[in-house]
Write a protein that holds these residues in place. Structure first.
Motif, mmCIF file in Angstrom:
data_model
loop_
_atom_site.group_PDB
_atom_site.id
_atom_site.type_symbol
_atom_site.label_atom_id
_atom_site.label_comp_id
_atom_site.label_asym_id
_atom_site.label_seq_id
_atom_site.Cartn_x
_atom_site.Cartn_y
_atom_site.Cartn_z
ATOM 1 N N LYS A 1 0.837 -1.208 0.000
ATOM 2 C CA LYS A 1 0.000 0.000 0.000
ATOM 3 C C LYS A 1 0.873 1.260 0.000
ATOM 4 N N GLU B 1 -5.300 3.070 -2.552
ATOM 5 C CA GLU B 1 -6.060 3.577 -1.403
ATOM 6 C C GLU B 1 -6.817 2.480 -0.666
ATOM 7 N N TYR B 2 -7.276 1.470 -1.415
ATOM 8 C CA TYR B 2 -8.073 0.407 -0.800
ATOM 9 C C TYR B 2 -7.630 -0.946 -1.341
ATOM 10 N N ASP C 1 -10.364 -0.745 8.235
ATOM 11 C CA ASP C 1 -9.206 0.071 7.879
ATOM 12 C C ASP C 1 -9.249 0.329 6.368
ATOM 13 N N PHE C 2 -8.218 -0.103 5.615
ATOM 14 C CA PHE C 2 -8.194 0.147 4.169
ATOM 15 C C PHE C 2 -8.724 -1.047 3.376
#
Length: 438
Positions: free
Chosen positions: A111, A117-118, A153-154
């Motif tokens: 990441k 971002e995800y 979270d992500f």
């Protein structure tokens, strides 16, 4: 399924349509369908794959297959090779836990490197039911019965509303290729036992089990939110912040019924999840401790003190030479030669420089330590001084001592100076030592 997936994304995760997104893919049917769906919606995706080397040549073939498929779709592809068995042995964990830890560590690192971002995973409705049943069978609180979170979270799980059958039918219709993992058919793993033995029987008894489970899960999630809100309000009322410590009066805990349930929910966020241990420590003698992976809990007279566990990376001794005007350790001292005594308080002492044997030393207290408290006759054990001053165990551990090179205590820093180093009429050089309490 594509239309339903698009509606679901637009309603619940519209930001995915304009974000850089990674997909965790094994090459199996679930992650391949997720990849195709996102590709159809023109989401900016890249694919991440972990080769755990657990299935011989088949593991390498999975990676080759994924690389070919992503090249065909013109999707960036990144993979990593893990020695999972070696990691499991070194860390003394199961193969499944080792694989989980390795992949999520790598995902977090990627990441930062790839700036997505995800991260999307392909968990679906059947996975959710399996997780519920596993947690239920092992015993869990209400949070363990609310299923897999859609967002953590992500990490985003956009396939949770869709069943395994939905995914299978879409793959057939769209002629999507995938790899079969032979280990998914083995029933030596608990999840697979539920998947192959129990859930088919539940679907036979109630064909709408996934819908029924979804309704139950939503009710439990609502109840969990109410419970957590109540616990948050209660924590604000009885948990008192004191520096890095959290202090909880035992009298407030004694009023809560059922006691074990309240203690579990109040302390579980600090890693304490055994209600009987928590009840025991509230009823134990002062000094009793519990440890979680992240925190320490201590009984101190009529209160409970919670402190974070901090790796002891700093040395326990700091030396101060004659020439030093200051020292910055976990605490900060300034040291100056002065002509006379001005203000004197707990943060400042004046000593006869000629009585000091350098290098001076900052250290923590040890059993058997004693000093001659300024303004008093005779010596006093430091343990007795701590008791008289009503120190908690944490306060004792955090107390610094300024000593000379022979380990003689000059100052219980910020509390009391030693009489042996005081300034007298015969003093020629006065040293001012000031504790800066940040």
């Amino acid at each position: 399924m594509l239309d339903n997936f698009k509606t679901h994304i637009t309603k619940h995760f519209p930001y995915l349509l304009t974000s850089k997104v990674a997909i965790a893919s094994s090459g199996g049917i679930d992650s391949m369908v997720l990849t195709y769906l996102c590709h159809q919606l023109q989401i900016n995706i890249e694919v991440l794959h972990c080769n755990f080397q657990l299935r011989g040549a088949a593991s390498n073939e999975d990676e080759i297959f994924l690389q070919q498929q992503t090249e065909m779709l013109k999707i960036p592809f990144y993979s990593v090779l893990f020695d999972t068995d070696d990691y499991a042995k070194k860390h003394k964990v199961s193969t499944q836990i080792a694989a989980r830890e390795l992949r999520y560590q790598w995902f977090k690192a990627q990441k930062e490197i790839l700036s997505f971002e995800y991260l999307l995973t392909a968990h679906h409705a059947d996975d959710n039911l399996e997780t519920f049943l596993i947690n239920f069978s092992r015993g869990t609180g209400i949070d363990g019965l609310t299923g897999i979170p859609e967002i953590n979270d992500f990490i985003v799980r956009p396939l949770l509303p869709f069943s395994r059958d939905d995914i299978f039918q879409y793959a057939l219709q769209q002629n999507i290729k995938w790899r079969e993992d032979s280990s998914n058919a083995e029933t030596k793993y608990l999840r697979n036992k539920f998947r192959h033995d129990l859930i088919p029987k539940l679907k036979e008894i109630n064909p709408g089990i996934l819908k029924s489970f979804e309704n139950t899960k939503n009710h439990l999630k609502g109840a969990s939110e109410i419970l957590n809100n109540h616990i948050d309000i209660l924590r604000l009322d009885v948990f008192n912040k004191r520096g890095d410590e959290v202090v909880v009066p035992i009298s407030a805990l004694e009023k809560l019924l059922p006691k074990e349930t309240y203690l579990y929910y109040l302390f579980k966020d600090y890693g304490f999840k055994e209600p009987s241990d928590l009840v025991s420590i509230t009823e134990s003698q002062s000094g009793k401790q519990l440890f979680s992976d992240t925190h320490r809990l201590i009984k101190n007279r009529d209160e409970i003190i919670i402190t974070p566990l901090i790796d002891n990376v700093n040395p326990s001794h700091f030396f101060i030479n004659k020439e030093q005007a200051s020292v910055v350790a976990p605490i900060k001292l300034s040291i100056d030669l002065v002509g006379r005594i001005k203000e004197e308080d707990q943060h400042t002492i004046y000593v006869d420089r000629e009585k000091l044997k350098f290098p001076l030393k900052l250290r923590k207290w040890e059993n058997g330590d004693y000093f001659y408290p300024f303004g008093m006759e005779g010596k006093k054990k430091l343990s007795k001084f701590f008791k008289d001053e009503k120190y908690s165990l944490i306060s004792k551990e955090n107390q610094w001592l300024l000593c000379d090179s022979e380990n003689t205590i000059i100052w219980v820093v910020g509390k009391r100076a030693d009489n042996r180093f005081k300034v007298t009429e015969r003093t020629e050089k006065i040293l001012k030592i000031h504790f800066i309490d940040a």
